[in-house]
Design a protein around this motif. Structure first.
Motif, short mmCIF file in Angstrom:
data_model
loop_
_atom_site.label_atom_id
_atom_site.label_comp_id
_atom_site.label_asym_id
_atom_site.label_seq_id
_atom_site.Cartn_x
_atom_site.Cartn_y
_atom_site.Cartn_z
N ALA A 228 0.83 -1.20 0.00
CA ALA A 228 0.00 0.00 0.00
C ALA A 228 0.86 1.25 0.00
O ALA A 228 0.56 2.24 -0.68
N LEU A 229 1.96 1.24 0.74
CA LEU A 229 2.85 2.41 0.80
C LEU A 229 3.60 2.61 -0.51
O LEU A 229 3.86 3.76 -0.90
N SER A 230 3.93 1.52 -1.18
CA SER A 230 4.70 1.63 -2.43
C SER A 230 3.81 1.90 -3.63
O SER A 230 4.31 2.20 -4.72
N GLY A 231 2.49 1.76 -3.48
CA GLY A 231 1.58 1.95 -4.59
C GLY A 231 1.34 0.71 -5.41
O GLY A 231 0.62 0.76 -6.42
N LEU A 232 1.91 -0.42 -4.99
CA LEU A 232 1.70 -1.67 -5.73
C LEU A 232 0.29 -2.21 -5.56
O LEU A 232 -0.19 -2.96 -6.41
N GLU A 233 -0.38 -1.86 -4.47
CA GLU A 233 -1.74 -2.31 -4.23
C GLU A 233 -2.63 -1.09 -4.02
O GLU A 233 -2.74 -0.55 -2.93
N PRO A 234 -3.26 -0.58 -5.10
CA PRO A 234 -4.05 0.65 -4.98
C PRO A 234 -5.42 0.46 -4.37
O PRO A 234 -6.08 1.43 -4.03
N GLU A 235 -5.88 -0.80 -4.27
CA GLU A 235 -7.23 -1.06 -3.79
C GLU A 235 -7.22 -1.47 -2.32
O GLU A 235 -6.23 -2.01 -1.82
N PRO A 236 -8.34 -1.24 -1.61
CA PRO A 236 -8.42 -1.69 -0.21
C PRO A 236 -8.36 -3.21 -0.15
O PRO A 236 -8.96 -3.90 -0.98
N THR A 237 -7.63 -3.73 0.82
CA THR A 237 -7.53 -5.18 1.01
C THR A 237 -7.90 -5.51 2.44
O THR A 237 -7.41 -4.89 3.37
N ALA A 238 -8.79 -6.50 2.58
CA ALA A 238 -9.24 -6.93 3.91
C ALA A 238 -8.49 -8.18 4.32
O ALA A 238 -8.12 -9.01 3.48
N CYS A 239 -8.28 -8.31 5.63
CA CYS A 239 -7.59 -9.47 6.16
C CYS A 239 -7.87 -9.54 7.65
O CYS A 239 -8.27 -8.54 8.26
N PRO A 240 -7.69 -10.72 8.29
CA PRO A 240 -7.74 -10.77 9.75
C PRO A 240 -6.66 -9.86 10.32
O PRO A 240 -5.51 -9.87 9.83
N TRP A 241 -7.01 -9.08 11.33
CA TRP A 241 -6.02 -8.10 11.78
C TRP A 241 -4.81 -8.76 12.42
O TRP A 241 -3.75 -8.15 12.55
N GLN A 242 -4.92 -10.05 12.79
CA GLN A 242 -3.76 -10.74 13.34
C GLN A 242 -2.63 -10.85 12.33
O GLN A 242 -1.46 -11.03 12.72
#
Length: 560
Positions: A228-242
């Protein structure tokens, strides 16, 4: 006759059981068929019965005792257990039965997953309930209210995020605004600077946002945030917060389970940061509607964060330049009293163009220059630095003020400068009577003012053309003598062009400066400089202003 009568008097086959059964050897008759059941009684047809199904509302007709007499098809869908001929009851009729029992004429309640509203009316001695299914209307209203709530949240968030251009304050506002509307905890991870970066978090049991630092190696171990910081993943991604535990930024108070959403904050070409939202197990995960709301929030937050980062960087650059351009402390010089005041403009990125310098000479006395570069901003700052450095260099090889101006003019033209400067340069030497002999050369600057011992103020007309503007300039020189206690004042146009006063737009002006300087008779050089700066500032009344610079050279008083 007698025989016929006896035969007819014999019992019927059905009566043999009562007579002791059939005779021995007699044939047993076939048993009689059971009687057919009676046909059910049909309710008499009513003329209005076919019309009820044409009504789009549920219709329930009851008698005075609450017995259901008639229903239509919509009533069957809303009250599937309601039966004709039965008394209205709670299990079958729900809110309809409750309203009938309370004697209410209307109701509005939930029943079997629907939102129902009904009203009572009387017709032909019977009670008629008209019931409407408001579920679709209520869903639309709820959806509209939810959309209004989301719009209000985004509007308020945009207002709060844009309230400050301080980067740290903006990122703290960002995480505070996201909780609890978007998540139970919000974390912003800023872009890497070197091999480390900074995060800010707000969430459970934290009355104020907290901050910390992360090493680049740790960040690389959490690909969702790194991408997300590098711009490689522009879309929101959900995951278990663990999955983000290695980052060390999600609070443990959320407990086991829960969900996190990672989304980049769009910036100026590259992400301005990564937003991590975490919800605990007691809260629903991120739906499509939630994700869209987060996306819109992130867009506003990223713009605000990028703007504040840019402003902070520019402000820091301006501060560094300003600190390098601020006049140096005045030196101690035998036979001369010095005073100065400097108030730079405080508007964003308005780097001051006023400058002055005083340098003692080895043989006694001092050399000085005082000027104002055309324009503001970085370009003016660069020219100011170049002029100051050139003047210091020229002072090593040339002591004649007019000649210094000519050499500086040629140096600026050779450098291809599109800007110019006004300048007063000169020297001061102790005189035999204890006063000062001052030589002044002018290059388009405001005329210096001499304050005599009797309170008179005399301008020194040295004129001259702007330095760096023309290939064949004309520079003038003047020599003045200051008796003990007398002084000469050099000032920038920030003093005379200060706009304020009762009307708010009138300039302080040279006439007012001459009058006020006359009241400084007998004051030391430092106090005169401070008073002139104070009078101009009071005239401004807190309004925006240009740089204000003042330099005073004074002959020592006889009592010194």
């Amino acid at each position: 006759m007698t025989e016929h009568t006896e035969r007819t008097a014999q019992p019927a086959p059905g009566d043999l059981r009562e007579a002791g059964g059939p005779a021995r050897g007699a044939r047993r008759p076939a048993p009689a068929a059971p009687p057919a059941p009676a046909a059910p009684q049909q309710a008499p047809a009513h003329p209005e019965e076919g019309l009820l199904d044409l009504v789009d509302q549920a219709v329930v007709v009851c008698d005075a005792d609450g017995v259901v007499l008639r229903t239509n098809a919509p009533a069957g869908r809303l009250f599937p257990r309601l039966r004709v001929g039965e008394v209205l009851g709670a299990p079958a009729a729900g809110p309809l039965a409750a309203a009938a029992g309370d004697g209410s004429d209307a109701f509005d309640a939930d029943f079997l997953g629907r939102r129902l509203s009904g009203r009572r009316t009387a017709w032909d001695g019977r009670t008629v309930w008209l019931v409407r299914d408001d579920s679709a209307v209520r869903e639309r209203e709820d959806a509209l209210l939810a959309e209004r709530s989301r719009s209000a949240f985004l509007a308020q968030a945009g207002k709060q995020l844009g309230a400050s251009l301080h980067h740290g304050r903006t990122v703290r506002t960002l995480v505070r605004t996201a909780v609890p509307v978007l998540a139970d905890s919000a974390v912003v991870v800023l872009p890497l600077r070197g091999n480390r970066t900074t995060w800010h978090r707000f969430g459970p049991h934290t009355p104020e946002p907290v901050a910390g630092r992360i090493a680049a190696a740790v960040l690389e171990g959490v690909p969702r945030v790194a991408d997300a910081l590098s711009g490689l993943e522009p879309e929101p991604t959900a995951c278990p917060w663990q999955e983000l535990e290695d980052l060390g930024v999600v609070p443990q108070q959320l407990g086991e389970g829960g969900e996190a959403l990672v989304i980049p904050l769009p910036g100026n070409g590259v992400p301005a940061g990564a937003l991590v939202l975490a919800r605990g197990p007691d809260r629903e995960g991120f739906t499509a509607v939630d994700t869209e709301l987060v996306r819109q929030f992130a867009s506003r937050a990223g713009i605000a964060l990028a703007a504040s980062a840019f402003y902070t960087q520019q402000s820091h650059t301006a501060s560094v330049l300003q600190s390098g351009l601020e006049p140096a402390a005045l030196p101690a010089a035998d036979g001369v009293r010095l005073g100065a005041a400097y108030r730079p403009a405080r508007e964003a990125l308005r780097i001051g163009g006023d400058f002055y310098q005083v340098d003692p000479r080895p043989g006694g006395g001092l050399d000085f220059f005082f000027g104002d570069v055309c324009g503001k901003g970085v370009e003016a700052a660069v020219l100011t630095g170049r002029v100051r450095q050139s003047l210091r260099t020229l002072a090593l090889v040339e002591i004649r003020p007019v000649r210094v101006l000519h050499l500086l003019n040629q140096a600026l033209l050779d450098a291809g400068e599109a800007r110019f400067t006004t300048l007063v340069t000169g020297s001061a030497r102790s005189a035999a009577d204890g006063g000062l002999d001052v030589v002044l050369a002018g290059g388009g600057h405001l005329p210096p003012l001499v304050l005599r011992d009797d309170g008179r103020v005399e301008p020194v007309q040295i004129g001259g053309t702007l330095v760096g503007a023309l290939p064949d300039p004309i520079f003038d020189q003047a020599e003045i003598h200051l008796a003990p206690g007398e002084l000469v004042l050099l000032y920038s146009d920030g003093v005379t062009e200060a706009r304020g006063g009762p009307a708010g737009y009138e300039m302080y002006g040279e006439r007012r400066l001459v009058r006020d300087l006359g009241t400084c008779r007998g004051m030391p050089a430092g106090a005169v400089a401070q008073r002139v700066e104070l009078l101009a500032t009071e005239w401004l009344g807190g309004r925006p202003h240009d740089d204000i610079a003042v330099l005073v050279l004074q002959a020592p008083a006889r009592t010194d």
